[in-house]
Design an enzyme around this catalytic site. Structure first.
Site, short mmCIF file in Angstrom:
data_model
loop_
_atom_site.label_atom_id
_atom_site.label_comp_id
_atom_site.label_asym_id
_atom_site.label_seq_id
_atom_site.Cartn_x
_atom_site.Cartn_y
_atom_site.Cartn_z
CG ASP A 111 -0.22 -0.11 2.53
OD1 ASP A 111 0.98 -0.45 2.51
OD2 ASP A 111 -0.85 0.13 3.58
CD GLU A 112 3.99 2.96 3.38
OE1 GLU A 112 4.81 3.89 3.33
OE2 GLU A 112 3.90 2.17 4.35
#
Length: 616
Positions: free
Chosen positions: A117-118
Site C-alpha cells: 500500500d505504499e
C-alpha cells in the site's frame, strides 16, 4: 547541546531530488470497496483468523481500530460488515495494478513499492523539465507537461502556490525564504501539483484514495505524508538548512523542526529494537513501552530532539549504543544521519522478478504431524500459484504457452515453536524462528501436471523431510509455518536483465536478419551457365553462386568450393556473433577487402585471401 562540529560537518543533504510518497488510504478495506462500492458507506472490517487486521474510515469513526478481536469489534459496532482477508491474491493484484498506473506517469521509471500500500516516485526529471518551461513573470498561469513529445498532454496549474497542505504553513508563519531556497521552493511546488494530479487520477480512474507527502528524500516524503490523513497531501517547505549570521537570528531548518516533534521510533530506518536501545540510553533505564490504557501508545516516549541534543550524542555514541554482535557496520552514522533528516537512498525500480516468494500462516498451536501435513498442503498450493503468477510470462515464440522468468534454486521451511508453559500455565511470547533449506526440486517447474499433483509431490518428497530435520520426535507445538523459495536465477532473455542470452531466440532472430544474405544452391539449365558464365582461365572452371549485392562487396565469389563457401563480411552485414554479443565483442578489419568481422574470425578470413591468390 547542539551536535558536535565533526558530526555536523559530515552531514550533507542533497536537495536536488523531488520525491513523492503515496500511501493508499485503508488499502485492504478499499480493495473490497472497489469490488463492491456499497461497502463504502458502512463500517467494514477485514478479518484474518480472529483478528480485525484493518478497517475502513467509517468503522474507525465509530471507535473501531486495527488488530482488535472480532468479538470485541462486534460488541462495539454490531452492524459492522466483516470480510475475510486470508487470501492475499486480490491485494497483490490491486497493488500491482496501482503500481503500473503510477509508473505510466514517470519518465525515469523510478517507482518503488513498499509493501502493498505504499509507493515512492522520483519525479526529479519531470519537475526539472517543467521548471524550465515556466514563465517567471506569470507563474499563476502555468501548464504542466506530462509528455516531452506532446505539449498538449498535461494540465494547467498555479506555480505560485503549493497544492495541498504545507509544513510549516508559510501563510501563517514568519519564515522567510532565502534567495538560495527559492529554486527549491518552486520545484517543491511543481512536485505538489503533479502529486495532486496523480492523487485525483487514482481516485477518479481506479477508485482508490491516497495520502501523499512531497519532499527531497524518501524519509522526509514519507513522514510529511503522515501529517494530514486521509485523502490529503503535505509538502515539506524550505528552508532545509539552518542559517545563522551576525545580522539575523538563527533560523532552524524546517527539516529539524519537523523531525524534532517525532518519537524516535517513528523514524523510518530506525526499527523497534534500535529505538528501544536508544530510549534506554537516553532515559538511563529500561523503558516501559506500552501505555496501559492504549496498547498502541508508547508510554516512555523519547523524541528525536531528546536524542539529538543529548550530551555527547553523535555517530560514535550511537555506534556504542546500537553496535554489538551482528550489528550493521556504520550503524551509528546511519542512525545519526536519519535523526538529522539525511537520507540519500535511491528510489528503486521494480525488479523483473522478486528476490523471493514467501507464504506463511500463524496458528494457536499445531502439535501433530497430520495437522502439519494439512497446513503444508495449503501453504504449498499458495506458493506454487504465486510462482505461476509472479514468475511465468507468455512465450512470444510459442503462442498459448508460457515460459519461466526465473528459477528459484532454494526452498526453505521455517517454523516458530511455542515456548514451554510457565509454572502458572501461561506461555511467554516468542518471535524466534528455526529454518532448514534444500535445493528446490526441478519437477516444480513442470507445466504439464496440475497444481494439486505438484503440491502433493512437493509435500511428500521435500517439505516433510525438511520438517523432520527441524522437529525430530514429539513434544513440539507450532504457532507459525513458513515456506519460501529464494536464490532466484533469471532465465535467458532478450534484455540485459537476464542472466544470459536466449539461444533459441537468438538463432530465430538471426535467421530473419541474415535472410537477404543467404546463399542457396539452385539447379540451373546448362545453357544458362554457358550463356552467362564463360571461363577464360585456361580451362579451369569454378562453381559459381549468385549472392545479393551489398555495399563494398563483389557479389560473385571466386574460388568457391562447395558447402564450405565463405562470403566475406561487409560493413552492412550482421553475423551471428555480433547478434549474440550485442556488438560488445572485439572486432577487426581486413586490410585487403576492408571487411569488418569478429577478431576470432580474422585468421580464417586471411586464409581465404591466400587461397584466392593461389587460385588466380
Amino acid at each position: 547541546m547542539p551536535m558536535t562540529t565533526t558530526a555536523k560537518s559530515s552531514l550533507k543533504r542533497s536537495d536536488d531530488r523531488i520525491i513523492i510518497h503515496f500511501d493508499y488510504d485503508c488499502f485492504y478495506a478499499s480493495v473490497f470497496e472497489v469490488e463492491n462500492p456499497a461497502l463504502k458507506s458502512v463500517p467494514l472490517g477485514v478479518q484474518q483468523k480472529q483478528i480485525i487486521v484493518t478497517c475502513n474510515y467509517e468503522a474507525r469513526r465509530r471507535g473501531l481500530r486495527k488488530l482488535q478481536l472480532v468479538s470485541e469489534a462486534k460488541k462495539k459496532c454490531p452492524d459492522m460488515v466483516i470480510v475475510l482477508g486470508e487470501q492475499l491474491d486480490r491485494f497483490r493484484d490491486a497493488s500491482k495494478m496501482l503500481y503500473k498506473f503510477l509508473e505510466s506517469f514517470t519518465w525515469n521509471n523510478k517507482v518503488e513499492k513498499l509493501g502493498f500500500d505504499e509507493v515512492f516516485l522520483d519525479v526529479t526529471d519531470i519537475v526539472a523539465y517543467n521548471q524550465s518551461l515556466l514563465n517567471p513573470n506569470d507563474l499563476s498561469h502555468a501548464f504542466f507537461n506530462l509528455s516531452r513529445d506532446d505539449p498538449t498532454i498535461g494540465f494547467s496549474f498555479d506555480a505560485s502556490r503549493t497544492a495541498g497542505h504545507e509544513y510549516p504553513d508559510l501563510d501563517d508563519t514568519a519564515i522567510e525564504i532565502a534567495a538560495k531556497d527559492q529554486e527549491l521552493l518552486i520545484r517543491l511546488r511543481i512536485g505538489s501539483h503533479l502529486a495532486q494530479h496523480l492523487r485525483h487520477r487514482l481516485e477518479e480512474d481506479k477508485g482508490y484514495t491516497s495520502t501523499v507527502g512531497i519532499s527531497t528524500s524518501k524519509l522526509l516524503a514519507k513522514l510529511a505524508g503522515n501529517l494530514h490523513k486521509p485523502k490529503a497531501q503535505t509538502t515539506l517547505m524550505p528552508p532545509y538548512e539552518s542559517t545563522s549570521n551576525e545580522d539575523q537570528a538563527e533560523q532552524t531548518s524546517t527539516v529539524i523542526a519537523f523531525l524534532d516533534t517525532h518519537d524516535i521510533g517513528k523514524i523510518p530506518g530506525i526499527g523497534f529494537k534500535m529505538s528501544q536501545k536508544i530510549r534506554d540510553h537516553i532515559l538511563g533505564r529500561k523503558v516501559d513501552l506500552k501505555d496501559e490504557t492504549d496498547s498502541r501508545v508508547v508510554k516512555d516516549s523519547v523524541s528525536v530532539r531528546d536524542v539529538r541534543l543529548f550530551p555527547g550524542m553523535g555517530p560514535e555514541l550511537l555506534d556504542e549504543i546500537l553496535g554489538g554482535l551482528g550489528a550493521e557496520r556504520g550503524i551509528g552514522a546511519k542512525a545519526w544521519a536519519l535523526i538529522n533528516g539525511i537520507d540519500e537512498s535511491e528510489v528503486q525500480t521494480l525488479k523483473r522478478v522478486p528476490t523471493q516468494i514467501s507464504i506463511e500462516d500463524s496458528y494457536r498451536g499445531i502439535s501433530t504431524l497430520p495437522e502439519v501435513r494439512k497446513e503444508l498442503r495449503v501453504l504449498a498450493t499458495s506458493l506454487i500459484n504465486r510462482m505461476h503468477t509472479d514468475l511465468l510470462e507468455s512465450d512470444e515464440d510459442n503462442p498459448g504457452k508460457q515460459r519461466w522468468l526465473a528459477h528459484p534454486k532454494t526452498i526453505r521451511l521455517s517454523t516458530r515453536p511455542q515456548p514451554p508453559r510457565n509454572p502458572d500455565g501461561t506461555r511467554s511470547r516468542s518471535f524466534n524462528r528455526i529454518s532448514r533449506s534444500c535445493p528446490l526440486p526441478n519437477f516444480i517447474f513442470g507445466l504439464r501436471e496440475g497444481v494439486d499433483a505438484l503440491v502433493e509431490k512437493l509435500v511428500v518428497e521435500t517439505l516433510i523431510p525438511l520438517f523432520h530435520r527441524l522437529h525430530d520426535g514429539k513434544g513440539w507445538s507450532l504457532n507459525l509455518i513458513n515456506i519460501c523459495v529464494a536464490n532466484m536465477v533469471e532465465t535467458a532473455s532478450e534484455t540485459v536483465k537476464g542472466r544470459g542470452r536466449d539461444i533459441s531466440r537468438m538463432f530465430k532472430h538471426q535467421e530473419e536478419v541474415l535472410k537477404e544474405w543467404k546463399v542457396e544452391d539452385k539447379d540451373v539449365p546448362p545453357d544458362w551457365v554457358a550463356e552467362h558464365h564463360r571461363t577464360n582461365d585456361g580451362g579451369r572452371s569454378h562453381a559459381l553462386f549468385k549472392a545479393e549485392p551489398s555495399a563494398g562487396n563483389d557479389a560473385i565469389m571466386k574460388g568457391a568450393t562447395g558447402s564450405e563457401d565463405v562470403i566475406p563480411m561487409t560493413q552492412d552485414a550482421v553475423d551471428d556473433e555480433t547478434l549474440y554479443m550485442n556488438e560488445e565483442s572485439d572486432s577487426g578489419k581486413c586490410s585487403i577487402c576492408n571487411a569488418i568481422m569478429p577478431a576470432f574470425a580474422m585468421a580464417a578470413h586471411e586464409r581465404y585471401h591466400e587461397f584466392e591468390n593461389l587460385s588466380e
